[in-house]
Design a protein around this motif. Sequence first.
Motif, PDB file in Angstrom:
ATOM      1  N   ALA A  76       0.857  -1.184   0.000  1.00  0.00           N
ATOM      2  CA  ALA A  76       0.000   0.000   0.000  1.00  0.00           C
ATOM      3  C   ALA A  76       0.891   1.232   0.000  1.00  0.00           C
ATOM      4  CB  ALA A  76      -0.913  -0.001   1.220  1.00  0.00           C
ATOM      5  N   GLU A  77       0.316   2.345  -0.424  1.00  0.00           N
ATOM      6  CA  GLU A  77       1.068   3.598  -0.522  1.00  0.00           C
ATOM      7  C   GLU A  77       0.262   4.720   0.126  1.00  0.00           C
ATOM      8  OE1 GLU A  77       4.462   5.673  -1.615  1.00  0.00           O
ATOM      9  OE2 GLU A  77       4.099   3.587  -2.145  1.00  0.00           O
ATOM     10  N   ARG A  78       0.901   5.464   1.005  1.00  0.00           N
ATOM     11  CA  ARG A  78       0.269   6.657   1.586  1.00  0.00           C
ATOM     12  C   ARG A  78       0.988   7.873   1.033  1.00  0.00           C
ATOM     13  NH1 ARG A  78       0.898   6.740   7.385  1.00  0.00           N
ATOM     14  NH2 ARG A  78      -0.967   5.482   7.551  1.00  0.00           N
ATOM     15  N   THR A  79       0.252   8.694   0.308  1.00  0.00           N
ATOM     16  CA  THR A  79       0.831   9.929  -0.221  1.00  0.00           C
ATOM     17  C   THR A  79       0.355  11.080   0.652  1.00  0.00           C
ATOM     18  OG1 THR A  79      -1.021  10.116  -1.756  1.00  0.00           O
ATOM     19  CG2 THR A  79       0.971   9.098  -2.597  1.00  0.00           C
ATOM     20  N   MET A  80       1.281  11.898   1.031  1.00  0.00           N
ATOM     21  CA  MET A  80       0.961  13.036   1.890  1.00  0.00           C
ATOM     22  C   MET A  80       0.691  14.259   1.020  1.00  0.00           C
ATOM     23  SD  MET A  80       1.078  11.526   4.724  1.00  0.00           S
ATOM     24  CE  MET A  80       0.814  12.878   5.826  1.00  0.00           C
ATOM     25  N   ARG A  81      -0.270  15.054   1.463  1.00  0.00           N
ATOM     26  CA  ARG A  81      -0.558  16.300   0.746  1.00  0.00           C
ATOM     27  C   ARG A  81       0.602  17.256   0.919  1.00  0.00           C
ATOM     28  NH1 ARG A  81      -6.223  18.336   2.821  1.00  0.00           N
ATOM     29  NH2 ARG A  81      -4.856  18.649   4.567  1.00  0.00           N
ATOM     30  N   ASN A  82       0.996  17.867  -0.155  1.00  0.00           N
ATOM     31  CA  ASN A  82       2.072  18.842  -0.113  1.00  0.00           C
ATOM     32  C   ASN A  82       1.444  20.225  -0.004  1.00  0.00           C
ATOM     33  OD1 ASN A  82       4.566  19.927  -0.144  1.00  0.00           O
ATOM     34  ND2 ASN A  82       4.997  19.505  -2.299  1.00  0.00           N
ATOM     35  N   VAL A  83       1.549  20.826   1.166  1.00  0.00           N
ATOM     36  CA  VAL A  83       0.938  22.133   1.417  1.00  0.00           C
ATOM     37  C   VAL A  83       2.065  23.156   1.513  1.00  0.00           C
ATOM     38  CG1 VAL A  83      -0.574  23.439   2.931  1.00  0.00           C
ATOM     39  CG2 VAL A  83      -0.914  20.975   2.673  1.00  0.00           C
ATOM     40  N   ASP A  84       2.099  24.053   0.541  1.00  0.00           N
ATOM     41  CA  ASP A  84       3.146  25.080   0.520  1.00  0.00           C
ATOM     42  C   ASP A  84       2.695  26.327   1.285  1.00  0.00           C
ATOM     43  OD1 ASP A  84       4.794  23.512  -1.093  1.00  0.00           O
ATOM     44  OD2 ASP A  84       3.829  24.247  -2.932  1.00  0.00           O
ATOM     45  N   GLY A  85       3.645  26.991   1.884  1.00  0.00           N
ATOM     46  CA  GLY A  85       3.392  28.270   2.523  1.00  0.00           C
ATOM     47  C   GLY A  85       2.672  28.191   3.854  1.00  0.00           C
ATOM     48  N   VAL A  86       2.719  27.045   4.524  1.00  0.00           N
ATOM     49  CA  VAL A  86       2.070  26.939   5.825  1.00  0.00           C
ATOM     50  C   VAL A  86       3.127  26.754   6.897  1.00  0.00           C
ATOM     51  CG1 VAL A  86      -0.034  25.932   4.875  1.00  0.00           C
ATOM     52  CG2 VAL A  86       1.766  24.431   5.706  1.00  0.00           C
ATOM     53  N   LYS A  87       2.776  27.082   8.127  1.00  0.00           N
ATOM     54  CA  LYS A  87       3.659  26.860   9.259  1.00  0.00           C
ATOM     55  C   LYS A  87       3.126  25.632  10.001  1.00  0.00           C
ATOM     56  CE  LYS A  87       5.416  28.775  13.485  1.00  0.00           C
ATOM     57  NZ  LYS A  87       5.297  29.837  14.480  1.00  0.00           N
ATOM     58  N   TRP A  88       3.890  24.545   9.950  1.00  0.00           N
ATOM     59  CA  TRP A  88       3.463  23.302  10.590  1.00  0.00           C
ATOM     60  C   TRP A  88       3.546  23.441  12.104  1.00  0.00           C
ATOM     61  CZ3 TRP A  88       1.113  19.513   8.091  1.00  0.00           C
ATOM     62  CH2 TRP A  88       1.301  19.399   6.710  1.00  0.00           C
ATOM     63  N   LEU A  89       2.492  23.072  12.790  1.00  0.00           N
ATOM     64  CA  LEU A  89       2.502  23.009  14.246  1.00  0.00           C
ATOM     65  C   LEU A  89       2.817  21.592  14.717  1.00  0.00           C
ATOM     66  CD1 LEU A  89      -0.637  25.189  14.955  1.00  0.00           C
ATOM     67  CD2 LEU A  89       1.772  25.874  14.963  1.00  0.00           C
ATOM     68  N   ALA A  90       2.402  20.631  13.944  1.00  0.00           N
ATOM     69  CA  ALA A  90       2.734  19.220  14.186  1.00  0.00           C
ATOM     70  C   ALA A  90       2.742  18.533  12.830  1.00  0.00           C
ATOM     71  CB  ALA A  90       1.708  18.568  15.101  1.00  0.00           C
ATOM     72  N   HIS A  91       3.740  17.707  12.606  1.00  0.00           N
ATOM     73  CA  HIS A  91       3.859  16.987  11.332  1.00  0.00           C
ATOM     74  C   HIS A  91       4.410  15.597  11.656  1.00  0.00           C
ATOM     75  CE1 HIS A  91       3.983  16.898   6.974  1.00  0.00           C
ATOM     76  NE2 HIS A  91       5.136  16.269   7.063  1.00  0.00           N
ATOM     77  N   GLU A  92       3.540  14.729  12.192  1.00  0.00           N
ATOM     78  CA  GLU A  92       3.970  13.431  12.696  1.00  0.00           C
ATOM     79  C   GLU A  92       3.620  12.269  11.772  1.00  0.00           C
ATOM     80  OE1 GLU A  92       3.451  14.702  17.377  1.00  0.00           O
ATOM     81  OE2 GLU A  92       2.089  13.237  16.504  1.00  0.00           O
ATOM     82  N   ARG A  93       2.645  12.430  10.915  1.00  0.00           N
ATOM     83  CA  ARG A  93       2.244  11.337  10.020  1.00  0.00           C
ATOM     84  C   ARG A  93       3.224  11.251   8.867  1.00  0.00           C
ATOM     85  NH1 ARG A  93      -3.690  11.570   8.281  1.00  0.00           N
ATOM     86  NH2 ARG A  93      -2.534  12.416   6.581  1.00  0.00           N
ATOM     87  N   ARG A  94       3.608  10.024   8.553  1.00  0.00           N
ATOM     88  CA  ARG A  94       4.559   9.834   7.469  1.00  0.00           C
ATOM     89  C   ARG A  94       3.876   9.224   6.263  1.00  0.00           C
ATOM     90  NH1 ARG A  94       9.821   6.754   9.188  1.00  0.00           N
ATOM     91  NH2 ARG A  94       8.807   5.985  11.018  1.00  0.00           N
ATOM     92  N   GLY A  95       4.323   9.630   5.120  1.00  0.00           N
ATOM     93  CA  GLY A  95       3.890   9.001   3.885  1.00  0.00           C
ATOM     94  C   GLY A  95       4.869   7.904   3.530  1.00  0.00           C
TER      95      GLY A  95
END
Length: 141
Positions: free
Chosen positions: A66-85
Amino acid sequence: MAMNFDPFRELDRVASALLDTRQGPQLMPMDLYRDGDHYVLSADLPGIDPGSVDVDVDGQLLTIRAERTMRNVDGVKWLAHERRGGSFLRQLSLGQGIDTEHIAATYENGVLTVTIPVSERAKPRKIEVNAGATQQQAVEA
């Protein structure tokens, strides 16, 4: 919005992101049990697009990808980024006595369920015992 900041948790997250050298597929947690005349495998795949799930049988080897693709969000300030693709992989040796022609899979609510039937040859069966009649033959001299 109230936020709790735990510096040790954040340090642990950063350290594991930097020190994790595994570039290969991630392992998916699963449960496996036998229910009557079939086995049931349940694998956790949250956030996976059902179209990316691939279940293959090659001889006696069951492979789940299976493959998990993460959304690429430009110009945002991440407060938490724990999920991996990335990709997930699990391989199981089925052994003898499995009906590989009738394996079925469903994906619902982030859980992949694979039903693996036991072949007719491998199912327990009752063997009839016949009582044999002993015959005596007279020996003439």
